[in-house]
Design a protein around this motif. Sequence first.
Motif, PDB file in Angstrom:
ATOM      1  N   ARG A   1      46.638  30.012  34.950  1.00 48.13           N
ATOM      2  CA  ARG A   1      46.532  31.464  34.734  1.00 48.13           C
ATOM      3  C   ARG A   1      45.068  31.893  34.655  1.00 48.13           C
ATOM      4  NH1 ARG A   1      47.021  35.933  31.325  1.00 48.13           N
ATOM      5  NH2 ARG A   1      48.734  37.324  31.896  1.00 48.13           N
ATOM      6  N   GLN A   2      44.221  30.995  34.160  1.00 54.42           N
ATOM      7  CA  GLN A   2      42.796  31.317  34.064  1.00 54.42           C
ATOM      8  C   GLN A   2      42.192  31.560  35.442  1.00 54.42           C
ATOM      9  OE1 GLN A   2      41.182  31.959  31.148  1.00 54.42           O
ATOM     10  NE2 GLN A   2      39.649  32.721  32.575  1.00 54.42           N
ATOM     11  N   ASN A   3      42.655  30.810  36.446  1.00 58.80           N
ATOM     12  CA  ASN A   3      42.168  31.032  37.810  1.00 58.80           C
ATOM     13  C   ASN A   3      42.545  32.423  38.313  1.00 58.80           C
ATOM     14  OD1 ASN A   3      41.128  28.472  37.816  1.00 58.80           O
ATOM     15  ND2 ASN A   3      42.693  27.582  39.154  1.00 58.80           N
ATOM     16  N   ILE A   4      43.755  32.861  37.958  1.00 58.72           N
ATOM     17  CA  ILE A   4      44.202  34.215  38.336  1.00 58.72           C
ATOM     18  C   ILE A   4      43.300  35.262  37.683  1.00 58.72           C
ATOM     19  CG2 ILE A   4      46.080  35.893  38.126  1.00 58.72           C
ATOM     20  CD1 ILE A   4      47.082  33.916  39.999  1.00 58.72           C
ATOM     21  N   LEU A   5      43.049  35.093  36.365  1.00 59.06           N
ATOM     22  CA  LEU A   5      42.207  36.051  35.641  1.00 59.06           C
ATOM     23  C   LEU A   5      40.799  36.078  36.231  1.00 59.06           C
ATOM     24  CD1 LEU A   5      43.234  35.317  31.928  1.00 59.06           C
ATOM     25  CD2 LEU A   5      44.043  37.163  33.402  1.00 59.06           C
ATOM     26  N   SER A   6      40.258  34.909  36.531  1.00 59.89           N
ATOM     27  CA  SER A   6      38.903  34.839  37.091  1.00 59.89           C
ATOM     28  C   SER A   6      38.831  35.537  38.443  1.00 59.89           C
ATOM     29  CB  SER A   6      38.466  33.376  37.236  1.00 59.89           C
ATOM     30  OG  SER A   6      38.429  32.746  35.974  1.00 59.89           O
ATOM     31  N   ALA A   7      39.868  35.360  39.244  1.00 60.50           N
ATOM     32  CA  ALA A   7      39.892  36.003  40.564  1.00 60.50           C
ATOM     33  C   ALA A   7      39.894  37.525  40.430  1.00 60.50           C
ATOM     34  CB  ALA A   7      41.119  35.534  41.343  1.00 60.50           C
ATOM     35  N   ILE A   8      40.703  38.034  39.508  1.00 57.38           N
ATOM     36  CA  ILE A   8      40.768  39.486  39.319  1.00 57.38           C
ATOM     37  C   ILE A   8      39.439  40.012  38.790  1.00 57.38           C
ATOM     38  CG2 ILE A   8      41.874  41.340  38.000  1.00 57.38           C
ATOM     39  CD1 ILE A   8      44.476  39.742  38.168  1.00 57.38           C
ATOM     40  N   LYS A   9      38.821  39.274  37.871  1.00 53.83           N
ATOM     41  CA  LYS A   9      37.517  39.711  37.342  1.00 53.83           C
ATOM     42  C   LYS A   9      36.462  39.762  38.446  1.00 53.83           C
ATOM     43  CE  LYS A   9      38.217  38.121  32.593  1.00 53.83           C
ATOM     44  NZ  LYS A   9      37.842  37.129  31.547  1.00 53.83           N
ATOM     45  N   THR A  10      36.584  38.849  39.415  1.00 58.73           N
ATOM     46  CA  THR A  10      35.625  38.813  40.526  1.00 58.73           C
ATOM     47  C   THR A  10      35.681  40.090  41.365  1.00 58.73           C
ATOM     48  OG1 THR A  10      35.798  36.402  40.644  1.00 58.73           O
ATOM     49  CG2 THR A  10      34.927  37.514  42.590  1.00 58.73           C
ATOM     50  N   VAL A  11      36.888  40.641  41.544  1.00 59.11           N
ATOM     51  CA  VAL A  11      37.048  41.825  42.411  1.00 59.11           C
ATOM     52  C   VAL A  11      37.383  43.078  41.601  1.00 59.11           C
ATOM     53  CG1 VAL A  11      37.743  40.431  44.392  1.00 59.11           C
ATOM     54  CG2 VAL A  11      39.499  41.284  42.824  1.00 59.11           C
ATOM     55  N   HIS A  12      37.156  43.009  40.294  1.00 59.19           N
ATOM     56  CA  HIS A  12      37.601  44.077  39.390  1.00 59.19           C
ATOM     57  C   HIS A  12      37.039  45.446  39.761  1.00 59.19           C
ATOM     58  CE1 HIS A  12      38.048  46.309  35.564  1.00 59.19           C
ATOM     59  NE2 HIS A  12      39.092  45.532  35.391  1.00 59.19           N
ATOM     60  N   THR A  13      35.811  45.465  40.317  1.00 56.40           N
ATOM     61  CA  THR A  13      35.165  46.748  40.627  1.00 56.40           C
ATOM     62  C   THR A  13      35.516  47.267  42.018  1.00 56.40           C
ATOM     63  OG1 THR A  13      33.203  45.536  41.390  1.00 56.40           O
ATOM     64  CG2 THR A  13      33.220  46.285  39.079  1.00 56.40           C
ATOM     65  N   PHE A  14      36.393  46.564  42.721  1.00 55.35           N
ATOM     66  CA  PHE A  14      36.767  47.015  44.075  1.00 55.35           C
ATOM     67  C   PHE A  14      37.411  48.396  43.977  1.00 55.35           C
ATOM     68  CE2 PHE A  14      39.095  47.241  48.029  1.00 55.35           C
ATOM     69  CZ  PHE A  14      38.247  46.602  48.929  1.00 55.35           C
ATOM     70  N   PRO A  15      36.997  49.349  44.807  1.00 57.68           N
ATOM     71  CA  PRO A  15      37.489  50.739  44.680  1.00 57.68           C
ATOM     72  C   PRO A  15      39.012  50.851  44.785  1.00 57.68           C
ATOM     73  CG  PRO A  15      35.627  50.620  46.190  1.00 57.68           C
ATOM     74  CD  PRO A  15      35.996  49.215  45.876  1.00 57.68           C
ATOM     75  N   ASN A  16      39.598  51.579  43.842  1.00 58.42           N
ATOM     76  CA  ASN A  16      41.037  51.909  43.833  1.00 58.42           C
ATOM     77  C   ASN A  16      41.951  50.695  43.679  1.00 58.42           C
ATOM     78  OD1 ASN A  16      40.571  54.763  44.345  1.00 58.42           O
ATOM     79  ND2 ASN A  16      40.002  54.118  46.413  1.00 58.42           N
ATOM     80  N   LEU A  17      41.400  49.567  43.248  1.00 63.27           N
ATOM     81  CA  LEU A  17      42.226  48.374  43.060  1.00 63.27           C
ATOM     82  C   LEU A  17      43.102  48.523  41.821  1.00 63.27           C
ATOM     83  CD1 LEU A  17      42.998  45.385  43.616  1.00 63.27           C
ATOM     84  CD2 LEU A  17      41.062  44.748  42.151  1.00 63.27           C
ATOM     85  N   LYS A  18      44.378  48.168  41.970  1.00 58.70           N
ATOM     86  CA  LYS A  18      45.287  48.068  40.834  1.00 58.70           C
ATOM     87  C   LYS A  18      45.925  46.679  40.873  1.00 58.70           C
ATOM     88  CE  LYS A  18      46.344  52.996  40.614  1.00 58.70           C
ATOM     89  NZ  LYS A  18      47.384  54.038  40.707  1.00 58.70           N
ATOM     90  N   TYR A  19      46.358  46.206  39.698  1.00 59.87           N
ATOM     91  CA  TYR A  19      46.934  44.867  39.669  1.00 59.87           C
ATOM     92  C   TYR A  19      47.972  44.761  38.562  1.00 59.87           C
ATOM     93  CZ  TYR A  19      43.188  44.522  36.191  1.00 59.87           C
ATOM     94  OH  TYR A  19      42.347  44.755  35.141  1.00 59.87           O
ATOM     95  N   THR A  20      48.900  43.840  38.772  1.00 59.11           N
ATOM     96  CA  THR A  20      49.931  43.529  37.789  1.00 59.11           C
ATOM     97  C   THR A  20      49.936  42.025  37.576  1.00 59.11           C
ATOM     98  OG1 THR A  20      51.287  45.375  38.564  1.00 59.11           O
ATOM     99  CG2 THR A  20      52.375  43.720  37.217  1.00 59.11           C
TER     100      THR A  20
END
Length: 653
Positions: free
Chosen positions: A627-646
Amino acid sequence: MYYQVIPTKIFRQDLHALESLLTYSFPEELKPGQIVLIPLGKSIIPGIIHHSTNPPKDPSFQIKPISSVLPLPPLPNHLLQAATWLSQYYLTPLPIIANLLIPKGITKDRRKKSTRLALENKTISKTIPLNSSQKTALTALNNLKSHTKLLHGITGSGKTNLYLTLAMNQFQKQQSSIILVPEISLTSQLVQQFQFYFPNSVITIHSKQTEATRHQIWQYIAKSTDPLIIIGPRSALFSPVSNLGLIIIDEAHDPAYYQDNPPRYSTLRLASFIANTKNIDCIYGTATPLIEDFYLAQKNHAYVSLLQKAKETAITPDLHLIDLRDSSFFSKNRYFSDPLIKNITQNLEQHQQTLIFHNRRGSAPLTICDQCGWQALCPNCLLPLTLHSDKFKLTCHTCGYEEVVPKSCPVCQHSSIIHKGFGTKLLESELKKLFKTARIARFDADNTTGSSLNHLYTDIKSGAVDILIGTQLLAKGLDLPKLATVGIVQADGGLSLPDYSSEERSFHLLTQVIGRVGRGHLSEASVFIQTFQPDHPIIHFSMQNDYIGAYQYLIKKRQQAHFPPYYYLAKLYITQKTEQTTIRKIRELYSLLRPLKGIYLSAPTPAFHEFSPSGHTWQIILKSPSRQNILSAIKTVHTFPNLKYTLDPPSLL
């Protein structure tokens, strides 16, 4: 003195907004959890004291003072810890979560009203009856070391009596219990049972209550020093109970326990965290555990089975499998097989009830022109509109859009408009033709709002209804003493949805519906299962009430396809006004994610509901055993415009 405060409004949009603590000053000592009013920009908003802090090292940094302290008890420490955990576990800004902790309109002055909540708290000692199987299960639950415990109790095994006993044990220690239910409107039976054993101590919370009422209840709970029994849906878990001793989640498999709008979270995971934090028990009670929960309970030695019917008079219903492809079964009606019609006739003669189950509302899900092929679609969602023949309107079950049924095709002007498929309203009209004197009632989301639902349930229980037509609302734990027959019109309706959990949800639903009969009220019971897939394993596991068989079948598929509980999931998606822009953006996102290690990426694909009033939506699915890999991946692209995630989505639709 200086304090770190959680604001109830997001003030920045970067990744650091996850923490979002602001520093304020106040001349007096304040406790963590104290609710205050703080200046933010030009507004004065509520905030929650997180902790005291040292003055800033930079003397030029201006610290604003807290405007005022609301005259309320501080939030319990476990809720503050839960807020921090939710923020980190689901990558959600704290200000969004803060709004779960305090009721809307908390700053409004409320006129004091007399309330039944303030009655003297006395409990009459009553013995809760437990049979030998229930006593064995209770001992096993008490002996488990894990704080989160799975109680696998088949339908009719008497899980409620165990809930009552566990709550009574805590009550006698002056500890409160929170009992979570998926649908508060369907829990009158449960509430009545708890009120019998805990008079004047049961509080119900639900969305139909006014803002003022919820505020009043919240304050009562926050100020109470007496043990309480709080019953409600997932929001009840945020009740400010200082003496919490037990959490019970009834029908723990139900999808209503996942909040699918921000902040998205699993009530089960949050309840487990709170139980561990407070060193108390959290019981998941269900006849059909979620695959992940059963897997974890076995792994953590936190599983207790209750597989014996509570009533000695309980029976196994006669099961009839009807192949919808065989027209010889349907000589009298295209929707109801001849054996089912014969059985309904017998029930009417014997003053017994029949439940017709179909998990689709409305009269027909497709309205088309058979000349040019035009189809009635929602202008907002581009999804098929459903005919509701009683109002003679087309309705979108996604956004609520309505329009009058056209008299002619808007494309070719031909008058040959036809309606295909069927829903509960069409079934109701067909049954009225077949059984002209029968008292028929429909029990679905179109006609069961507010008090009407409880009134309808009272009619059913008293025998004032002969034939009941319902959707999944009826599968959630209702006890119908006069029910002799269940007819499932199309049992495979949800099996073919393109989602990893569709077979599991179908098993839950079919097993729960079948479990409405044979509960010991009548000497005979029947179930008629009509399906286009009579050989499907899920149909057979449901008929045999074989949870272990279904689990072994599904867990093997999950492992092969890299799905939970073996892999963690996240759904990343982008919505833009035009499809071209959406595709370009999702490909850019995919390029950023592709070099990351330890995650599997799906190709960018259209979402199941691709078009909505907001525009076009495309998505990427992330999988990883960590799960940490998932969190790290989202943090990497967190500032991508209009990105939403579940994170941890229970469904990919």
